[in-house]
Design a protein around this motif. Structure first.
Motif, mmCIF file in Angstrom:
data_model
loop_
_atom_site.group_PDB
_atom_site.id
_atom_site.type_symbol
_atom_site.label_atom_id
_atom_site.label_comp_id
_atom_site.label_asym_id
_atom_site.label_seq_id
_atom_site.Cartn_x
_atom_site.Cartn_y
_atom_site.Cartn_z
ATOM 1 N N GLU A 1 76.246 75.729 20.096
ATOM 2 C CA GLU A 1 77.210 76.795 19.835
ATOM 3 C C GLU A 1 78.203 76.916 20.981
ATOM 4 N N VAL A 2 77.671 76.851 22.189
ATOM 5 C CA VAL A 2 78.563 76.951 23.343
ATOM 6 C C VAL A 2 79.464 75.728 23.414
ATOM 7 N N PHE B 1 80.557 74.036 20.909
ATOM 8 C CA PHE B 1 81.607 74.205 19.910
ATOM 9 C C PHE B 1 82.646 75.217 20.391
ATOM 10 N N ASP B 2 82.161 76.279 20.984
ATOM 11 C CA ASP B 2 83.062 77.315 21.485
ATOM 12 C C ASP B 2 84.022 76.725 22.501
ATOM 13 N N THR C 1 86.670 74.256 21.077
ATOM 14 C CA THR C 1 87.767 74.786 20.273
ATOM 15 C C THR C 1 88.467 75.946 20.953
ATOM 16 N N ASP C 2 88.291 76.088 22.251
ATOM 17 C CA ASP C 2 88.955 77.237 22.872
ATOM 18 C C ASP C 2 90.397 76.891 23.229
#
Lengths: 359, 373
Positions: free
Chosen positions: A132-133, A135-136, A139-140
């Protein structure tokens, strides 16, 4: 009234003798009431004796801080500290002897406690395998840079009417950061500068705040719509003030080292710094910019290195040196009134524990 | 999956598009999503209960889809297109006995029926709508407000004109028009009144039943925009959160003074909700934490790290456990095992050593208590 005879050898120091003399003098001057005088003297002595005994035998102990006379108190304290130091040295010697005696069987040396060792585990520490991190982060707002789509272009400016060291600092920063342009801030509002920068393809806006002719703050705004970080700058050393420094930096892109950014916030800030420099460093230039995070302070250093052989490296410090402390991270471009803050330093809540760090 | 979703007492929507469920009693958080299909387009902007029994959640995303999540089954059961991404993100979602009310940031409020793909009713609530909320008592009344767009209360059965339009505050002492930006609102339970909070750090109370269209009560909190608002069960107070992470409790009875502040948040508050029966308030925001504070003593009860920035929050009306008394899954068994229950309750009072994720939370609460002393 118990009168205990205690040998006077313990108090064989000059100042104490003075005290006794003065006391005896007063007693002799007291004159007629001999018994009372004697009692007084003995009382005084017994209280002193009892005090020293009390140190050894029963609580509440007589503490050095109860002596009202400053000179005497200071003297007793110095003595106390010397005693303590002597005992500590003796203990160390004993331990060393024991260690040598045991030889190989000696227990391993104890690791001394440091604040970094005792750091409270932060639950936001990023686990490299966390999807999750990952992915975060993928895409930031920095994804365009990290995917190689944009090249950094930095605009360096200051607060209005800069003087002295700040100007020189800006100029030196512009040599350190490739593709950086310094512009004079003509009293323009940042919110108006930002759309113009975006139109001219700048990726970063770096505003150096000045206080009494020297820099004390940095606002670093990632441009298309990226986060804005506000740092407190301290301990700035310009090139002139650095001892044993090398020649001025060249135009080659430096390598970037980011040390110890472990939490999620730390990662965001680390990426913020990484995106200031072009993605492919020119190793020919042998220059490296280091952002080292320790105890929430970020130390910036710029070095030139040379490998003397496979194991030894020589480094010379070039460029400016400064320390940063993050004060707030705001989502979106600079908008201190209506912007939403992702993280704000709240000293009374966050600085309460000495072993807890945020970055 | 179904049993996990049944345990969750708090539901959150994040910027990465993941619906998160948190069970505070067991101190566990669950992500309900397809890891392979994550995208920023699915960023959750609005969450609401699909039905009063709280068995279904409606999740509104940035790309205009509204998904239904069933808490019984633990999966997304259906998804519908309710508008284009060009309209802006959802600023409000409500369920109305078989139909769905959506409102986007550009101001279009639409009512959708299950069977048709076109909205039944459509109205324009202004140029910008930051939030739309449904009245808990009169289900067909909704309130909207936005930037330079005052509070408007609409009755969905008569969508032409709003039932109540708020008037802006009087001009200030320099005769300048006061700027106005409504961020969040809530209907006060036992009366007609509506509380709003603005980006100019003001809290207003409006009374539609009175002829006065200006706010009945004006209060201020802090210096930063207020982004979220919630009414506790006790009534007469309101909790507000601002972009710097300051949560304040304001008293609505008198002049709107600040009764207290809740500490702990480091980033802007995106959503706040008070529990319907217990004195607890849950807050989530940009610092990626869910925090539950108790309103009695303003202490932090739970703190959960959820790795993405959180956009919205929903509390289940079920009992939120605070570490005293475990809920047994088999309801029938509880009657028989009453004695054991007592033993279990007594045991649960001791700090749990569940290694999942939240062991530091107890240390945190202890530390805070120590720090308070």
């Amino acid at each position: 009234m118990d009168i205990t005879e205690v040998p006077m050898d313990q108090h064989s120091t000059g100042k104490k003798k003075k005290n006794k003399k003065s006391k005896k003098k007063s007693v002799s001057q007291g004159g007629n009431g001999e018994s009372s005088g004697v009692e007084k003297e003995e009382e005084g002595e017994t209280t002193m004796m009892k005090g020293s005994e009390a140190e050894a035998s029963f609580p509440p102990a007589f503490s050095v801080s109860e002596i009202k006379n400053k000179q005497r108190r200071h003297f007793m304290f110095m003595k106390f500290k010397q005693e303590k130091r002597k005992q500590k040295l003796q203990l160390k010697k004993k331990r060393k002897k024991e260690r040598e005696a045991l030889g190989d069987k000696a227990p391993p040396k104890e690791v001394p406690k440091t604040i970094e060792n005792q750091r409270v585990y932060d639950e936001t520490t990023v686990d490299p395998e966390d999807e999750e991190v990952a992915f975060d982060e993928a895409t930031d707002e920095f994804s365009a840079y990290f995917n190689g789509l944009t090249n950094p272009k930095v605009l360096i400016t200051t607060s209005d009417r800069p003087r002295g060291r700040t100007m020189r600092f800006c100029a030196q920063l512009a040599t350190v950061i490739p593709n950086a342009h310094v512009y004079y801030r003509k009293g323009l509002a940042l919110k108006r500068i930002i759309p113009q920068c975006v139109a001219r393809n700048f990726t970063y806006l770096l505003v150096i705040n000045e206080d009494r002719q020297s820099p004390n703050g940095i606002v670093l705004c990632h441009l298309p719509d990226g986060p804005t970080a506000h740092f407190k700058v301290s301990s700035v050393r310009l090139r002139k003030e650095i001892r044993r420094r090398g020649k001025d930096p060249t135009e080659h892109s430096p390598e970037v080292i980011l040390n110890n950014f472990s939490t999620r916030l730390g990662h965001s800030i680390g990426r913020l710094f990484a995106a200031l420099f072009p993605q492919d460093p020119q190793f020919v230039g042998r220059q490296v910019a280091t952002f080292h995070n320790q105890r929430d302070f970020i130390f910036f250093r710029f070095h030139r290195y040379i490998f003397k052989n496979e194991k030894k490296v020589g480094i010379q410090e070039l460029g400016p040196r400064f320390t940063l402390k993050l004060r707030s991270l705001q989502k979106g471009t600079f908008d201190s009134k209506f912007g939403e803050y992702e993280w704000v330093l709240k000293r009374h809540e966050m600085d309460a524990c000495r072993r807890k760090f945020q970055l | 999956m179904g049993d996990r979703s049944r345990l969750c007492s708090v539901w959150l929507g994040s910027e990465t598009g993941i619906l998160k469920g948190v069970s505070l009693s067991r101190k566990q958080a669950f992500n309900f999503c397809n890891t392979s299909q994550l995208s920023r387009e699915q960023e959750v902007r609005a969450l609401c209960w699909g039905d009063p029994a709280e068995s279904e959640l409606l999740v509104g995303s940035v790309d205009g889809t509204v998904k239904t999540f069933s808490t019984e089954k633990g999966t997304f059961t259906e998804s519908r297109r309710c508008g284009d991404p060009g309209d802006g993100c959802f600023s409000g979602l409500a369920a109305l006995s078989g139909s769905l009310v959506t409102c986007t940031e550009c101001g279009t409020l639409r009512v959708w029926r299950e069977d048709r793909s076109e909205p039944v009713t459509e109205l324009n609530a202004g140029k910008s709508v930051c939030r739309m909320r449904q009245s808990p008592v009169h289900r067909n009344k909704v309130a909207t407000g936005g930037k330079e767009n005052g509070l408007k209360i609409w009755d969905l059965e008569r969508p032409e004109t709003p039932v109540f339009t708020a008037k802006n505050l009087r001009d200030d002492w320099l005769d300048l028009r006061r700027p106005h930006w409504v961020r969040d609102m809530a209907f006060i339970p036992d009366s007609d009144k509506v509380v709003t909070c603005t980006s100019y750090h003001q809290v207003h109370v409006f009374d539609p039943s009175s002829p006065r269209r200006r706010p009945v009560l004006e209060a201020e909190f802090g210096e930063y925009p207020l982004t979220a608002l919630s009414l506790p069960a006790a009534g007469s107070t309101v909790t507000v959160g601002n972009t710097q992470g300051q949560l304040g409790l304001l008293d609505l009875r008198g002049r709107g003074l600040v009764c207290g502040c809740l500490k702990g948040l480091a980033g802007g508050v995106r959503a706040l909700q008070c529990h319907p029966s217990r004195p607890l308030v849950a807050s989530c925001g940009l610092d990626r934490f869910l925090r539950v504070h108790s309103l009695d003593d303003r202490s932090l009860q739970h703190k959960v790290y959820l790795k993405s920035r959180l956009n919205c929050l929903l509390l289940a009306s079920r009992e939120l456990q605070e570490g005293g008394g475990a809920e047994k899954e088999g309801g029938a068994q509880e009657v028989k095992e009453e004695d054991e229950d007592e033993v279990w309750d007594a045991m649960e009072q001791v700090q749990e050593d569940k290694p999942k994720r939240k062991t530091t939370e107890e240390q945190q609460t202890q530390k805070r208590k120590k720090g308070g002393d």
